[in-house]
Scaffold this motif. Sequence first.
Motif, PDB file in Angstrom:
ATOM      1  N   VAL A   1     123.400   4.628  75.956  1.00  0.00           N
ATOM      2  CA  VAL A   1     122.672   5.851  76.303  1.00  0.00           C
ATOM      3  C   VAL A   1     121.179   5.621  76.091  1.00  0.00           C
ATOM      4  CG1 VAL A   1     122.522   8.346  75.965  1.00  0.00           C
ATOM      5  CG2 VAL A   1     124.660   7.141  75.430  1.00  0.00           C
ATOM      6  N   GLN A   2     120.392   5.937  77.103  1.00  0.00           N
ATOM      7  CA  GLN A   2     118.946   5.743  77.016  1.00  0.00           C
ATOM      8  C   GLN A   2     118.313   6.795  76.104  1.00  0.00           C
ATOM      9  OE1 GLN A   2     115.678   6.298  80.326  1.00  0.00           O
ATOM     10  NE2 GLN A   2     116.763   4.370  80.724  1.00  0.00           N
ATOM     11  N   ARG A   3     117.305   6.379  75.377  1.00  0.00           N
ATOM     12  CA  ARG A   3     116.599   7.310  74.501  1.00  0.00           C
ATOM     13  C   ARG A   3     115.828   8.341  75.341  1.00  0.00           C
ATOM     14  NH1 ARG A   3     116.199   5.894  69.178  1.00  0.00           N
ATOM     15  NH2 ARG A   3     117.029   3.836  68.662  1.00  0.00           N
ATOM     16  N   PRO A   4     115.812   9.587  74.924  1.00  0.00           N
ATOM     17  CA  PRO A   4     115.072  10.611  75.667  1.00  0.00           C
ATOM     18  C   PRO A   4     113.582  10.257  75.760  1.00  0.00           C
ATOM     19  CG  PRO A   4     116.518  11.621  74.032  1.00  0.00           C
ATOM     20  CD  PRO A   4     116.530  10.153  73.762  1.00  0.00           C
ATOM     21  N   GLY A   5     113.002  10.452  76.954  1.00  0.00           N
ATOM     22  CA  GLY A   5     111.575  10.217  77.149  1.00  0.00           C
ATOM     23  C   GLY A   5     111.174   8.772  77.303  1.00  0.00           C
ATOM     24  N   THR A   6     112.150   7.855  77.334  1.00  0.00           N
ATOM     25  CA  THR A   6     111.838   6.426  77.400  1.00  0.00           C
ATOM     26  C   THR A   6     111.050   6.066  78.651  1.00  0.00           C
ATOM     27  OG1 THR A   6     113.687   5.698  76.035  1.00  0.00           O
ATOM     28  CG2 THR A   6     112.852   4.128  77.644  1.00  0.00           C
ATOM     29  N   ARG A   7     111.519   6.534  79.804  1.00  0.00           N
ATOM     30  CA  ARG A   7     110.898   6.146  81.064  1.00  0.00           C
ATOM     31  C   ARG A   7     109.421   6.538  81.105  1.00  0.00           C
ATOM     32  NH1 ARG A   7     114.703   7.637  86.030  1.00  0.00           N
ATOM     33  NH2 ARG A   7     116.128   7.745  84.284  1.00  0.00           N
ATOM     34  N   GLU A   8     109.133   7.767  80.682  1.00  0.00           N
ATOM     35  CA  GLU A   8     107.758   8.248  80.721  1.00  0.00           C
ATOM     36  C   GLU A   8     106.853   7.415  79.818  1.00  0.00           C
ATOM     37  OE1 GLU A   8     110.426  10.031  80.202  1.00  0.00           O
ATOM     38  OE2 GLU A   8     110.575  11.243  82.030  1.00  0.00           O
ATOM     39  N   ARG A   9     107.351   7.071  78.619  1.00  0.00           N
ATOM     40  CA  ARG A   9     106.549   6.276  77.689  1.00  0.00           C
ATOM     41  C   ARG A   9     106.280   4.879  78.245  1.00  0.00           C
ATOM     42  NH1 ARG A   9     109.999   8.618  73.875  1.00  0.00           N
ATOM     43  NH2 ARG A   9     111.243   6.727  73.754  1.00  0.00           N
TER      44      ARG A   9
ATOM     45  N   ALA B   1     118.374  -0.184  70.001  1.00  0.00           N
ATOM     46  CA  ALA B   1     117.150  -0.820  70.467  1.00  0.00           C
ATOM     47  C   ALA B   1     116.150   0.265  70.854  1.00  0.00           C
ATOM     48  CB  ALA B   1     117.441  -1.734  71.653  1.00  0.00           C
ATOM     49  N   SER B   2     114.958  -0.152  71.220  1.00  0.00           N
ATOM     50  CA  SER B   2     113.899   0.805  71.505  1.00  0.00           C
ATOM     51  C   SER B   2     114.183   1.640  72.742  1.00  0.00           C
ATOM     52  CB  SER B   2     112.574   0.062  71.684  1.00  0.00           C
ATOM     53  OG  SER B   2     112.248  -0.658  70.516  1.00  0.00           O
ATOM     54  N   LEU B   3     114.961   1.094  73.676  1.00  0.00           N
ATOM     55  CA  LEU B   3     115.225   1.806  74.924  1.00  0.00           C
ATOM     56  C   LEU B   3     116.537   2.576  74.911  1.00  0.00           C
ATOM     57  CD1 LEU B   3     114.111  -0.829  77.579  1.00  0.00           C
ATOM     58  CD2 LEU B   3     112.819   1.099  76.700  1.00  0.00           C
ATOM     59  N   ALA B   4     117.498   2.162  74.089  1.00  0.00           N
ATOM     60  CA  ALA B   4     118.829   2.779  74.159  1.00  0.00           C
ATOM     61  C   ALA B   4     119.573   2.591  72.842  1.00  0.00           C
ATOM     62  CB  ALA B   4     119.632   2.175  75.302  1.00  0.00           C
ATOM     63  N   GLN B   5     120.662   3.344  72.704  1.00  0.00           N
ATOM     64  CA  GLN B   5     121.579   3.183  71.578  1.00  0.00           C
ATOM     65  C   GLN B   5     122.984   2.994  72.150  1.00  0.00           C
ATOM     66  OE1 GLN B   5     120.137   4.800  67.943  1.00  0.00           O
ATOM     67  NE2 GLN B   5     122.052   5.920  67.614  1.00  0.00           N
ATOM     68  N   VAL B   6     123.811   2.198  71.462  1.00  0.00           N
ATOM     69  CA  VAL B   6     125.105   1.778  71.997  1.00  0.00           C
ATOM     70  C   VAL B   6     126.217   2.194  71.029  1.00  0.00           C
ATOM     71  CG1 VAL B   6     126.452  -0.175  72.830  1.00  0.00           C
ATOM     72  CG2 VAL B   6     123.972  -0.184  73.109  1.00  0.00           C
ATOM     73  N   TYR B   7     127.327   2.722  71.607  1.00  0.00           N
ATOM     74  CA  TYR B   7     128.439   3.219  70.807  1.00  0.00           C
ATOM     75  C   TYR B   7     129.762   2.623  71.289  1.00  0.00           C
ATOM     76  CZ  TYR B   7     125.054   6.830  69.505  1.00  0.00           C
ATOM     77  OH  TYR B   7     123.933   7.488  69.064  1.00  0.00           O
ATOM     78  N   ARG B   8     130.686   2.443  70.354  1.00  0.00           N
ATOM     79  CA  ARG B   8     132.056   2.071  70.704  1.00  0.00           C
ATOM     80  C   ARG B   8     132.823   3.354  71.024  1.00  0.00           C
ATOM     81  NH1 ARG B   8     135.483  -2.264  69.119  1.00  0.00           N
ATOM     82  NH2 ARG B   8     133.836  -2.980  67.701  1.00  0.00           N
TER      83      ARG B   8
ATOM     84  N   VAL C   1     120.600  13.333  69.035  1.00  0.00           N
ATOM     85  CA  VAL C   1     119.429  13.010  69.861  1.00  0.00           C
ATOM     86  C   VAL C   1     119.861  12.616  71.271  1.00  0.00           C
ATOM     87  CG1 VAL C   1     117.488  11.402  70.128  1.00  0.00           C
ATOM     88  CG2 VAL C   1     118.044  12.328  67.865  1.00  0.00           C
ATOM     89  N   PHE C   2     121.043  11.980  71.392  1.00  0.00           N
ATOM     90  CA  PHE C   2     121.482  11.436  72.671  1.00  0.00           C
ATOM     91  C   PHE C   2     122.443  12.368  73.421  1.00  0.00           C
ATOM     92  CE2 PHE C   2     120.303   7.943  69.929  1.00  0.00           C
ATOM     93  CZ  PHE C   2     119.507   7.169  70.758  1.00  0.00           C
ATOM     94  N   GLU C   3     122.987  13.325  72.738  1.00  0.00           N
ATOM     95  CA  GLU C   3     123.954  14.213  73.382  1.00  0.00           C
ATOM     96  C   GLU C   3     123.372  14.963  74.589  1.00  0.00           C
ATOM     97  OE1 GLU C   3     127.380  17.471  72.118  1.00  0.00           O
ATOM     98  OE2 GLU C   3     125.934  16.747  70.639  1.00  0.00           O
ATOM     99  N   PRO C   4     122.113  15.456  74.534  1.00  0.00           N
ATOM    100  CA  PRO C   4     121.547  16.110  75.723  1.00  0.00           C
ATOM    101  C   PRO C   4     121.480  15.183  76.945  1.00  0.00           C
ATOM    102  CG  PRO C   4     120.250  16.637  73.782  1.00  0.00           C
ATOM    103  CD  PRO C   4     121.213  15.575  73.370  1.00  0.00           C
TER     104      PRO C   4
ATOM    105  N   ARG D   1     120.681   6.864  83.266  1.00  0.00           N
ATOM    106  CA  ARG D   1     120.445   6.814  81.820  1.00  0.00           C
ATOM    107  C   ARG D   1     121.710   6.617  80.982  1.00  0.00           C
ATOM    108  NH1 ARG D   1     116.998  11.754  79.913  1.00  0.00           N
ATOM    109  NH2 ARG D   1     118.413  12.922  81.264  1.00  0.00           N
ATOM    110  N   VAL D   2     122.854   6.431  81.620  1.00  0.00           N
ATOM    111  CA  VAL D   2     124.110   6.201  80.901  1.00  0.00           C
ATOM    112  C   VAL D   2     124.873   5.057  81.553  1.00  0.00           C
ATOM    113  CG1 VAL D   2     126.356   7.170  80.280  1.00  0.00           C
ATOM    114  CG2 VAL D   2     124.308   8.591  80.101  1.00  0.00           C
TER     115      VAL D   2
END
Length: 511
Positions: free
Chosen positions: A140-148, A120-127, A91-94, A224-225
């Motif tokens: 990495v921010q979730r796709p479409g977050t800003r618009e929502r 979280a609702s706005l982003a996901q975090v990776y090591r 989901v976050f790779e794009p 977004r990153v």
Amino acid sequence: MSGGRNRKVAHLMTLLVSDVLTSRERIGVEHAELARQQRRARRIRETIENLGPFWVKVGQILATRSDVVSDAVLRELAGLQDSVHCEPFDVFEPVLRQELGPRWRAKFREIDTVSPLGSASLAQVYRVVLADGRTAVLKVQRPGTRERVYADMASLRRAARIAGRAVPRIGAVLDIEATLQVIFDCMQPELDFTAEAKHMAQGQRMARDFKGIHIPDVYLATPRVLLQSLAPGEALNKADLSVFSDKQRRRIGSDLLTFMYRGYFVERMFHADPHPGNIFVHPEHGATLIDWGMVGRIDRNLGSLGVMVLTSLAQNDARGLASAWTEMGRATPFADLLGFQEDMTRLVPLITAAALEDLDFGIALTNVLRCAAQRGIRTSPMIGMLGKSITNIEGSVRRIAPELSALEVFEDALTDVMVELARDLLSREQTARRVLELIVAGNSTVDQLRSLLRDLANRELTMRVGLLPGHGMGSDGNGILTRRVAPVLAAGLAVWGVRRLAAGGALARGG
């Protein structure tokens, strides 16, 4: 927004308006009505959670506003957490490809895509492990977050206007538009990680004088990153505190409170979400504050009045607290100022010098807010964000050092705060401003003298006493002669003088 989502928003606003209309009486409520309030409060929390990240933030702010919602809603919203289930890395790779380019993988030696550090609702975090071998954190921010979120902001504005017309008494003690704007301003950096990176750089500058307070380094930031250093230790809500000595626990708790006080009253920029999940602790390293997407900013006047509020609490001064709190907001035409002072006379002794294990500072703030609203005093729109931050840091410090007194720590930090405020008042920019204020006030006085002489010559006497608003001694003044600036300046100069004498004595002894 979809029709279903609009219906959810309308349902939420209906529930909130119903809560406000039925929460006038907080004492002696019948059991059946109390049960209805609790069911409604539960539906409010569930609806907010279903609506997503923006509404969760709004709910967290509402959890500090006892002047608006009932006790049942306060209790339900206090447990709101901005967390959701993890999404697959696909989901976050794009987003990574769009932000970092098609060769984005070359920046990393390894990415743990199986077990994200957080979601979280706005982003996901990776090591991640960088190409040079350093371990880091990738957000990495979730796709479409800003618009929502922008759509939610517009929806809330419309709904709040309708609710304000339905319940006019809210508008009397709460500036709805200004309060919403504060929330929107604080959330903007969460939608653009370059702004969050700037906040982290400022946070690092603020932490320079603290050996035990740290802010992660930013390695890379796009809208977004965000790529940052890994915080040592564990999140406070997961850490094994038995490995910390009592001295280490108290030092970390004291440093956290002092750092936040400095943000509130000196820097006037503060971490707005310092809950236990956003604070990492390590026995030797101290505390690291992460997630600087949501910050608050206050002006010089509100910061100075905030110092007065806490100083009044520390000194068991109910009258001073009532006066400073009223000045932070505005007394409505139907305000009962003497009644508010009497309320504070009963409340303040219960707060003064209590340890965090015996006092919930968030509840104390809630009680002050409630009394102010009931007595017709409109509170500053920024208080909601301040209250959220204070409640969160108090809860965090209570976890690691419950024996600390938040007010005693404030008294210890007060010397440095006062010196900084005095230094600010004596700066070149502030001196120039005060001179200009005196010039304007002087011109006004000259005009009044001319008018007086002319009236005397015509055997008529009309005298206008007072200066222009915002220029000195008037009740609306904010100039050099106002009663709140003079004590701050005097205290700061006194502390500075004591320090100079102590330094001089030490130098003489050394000689």
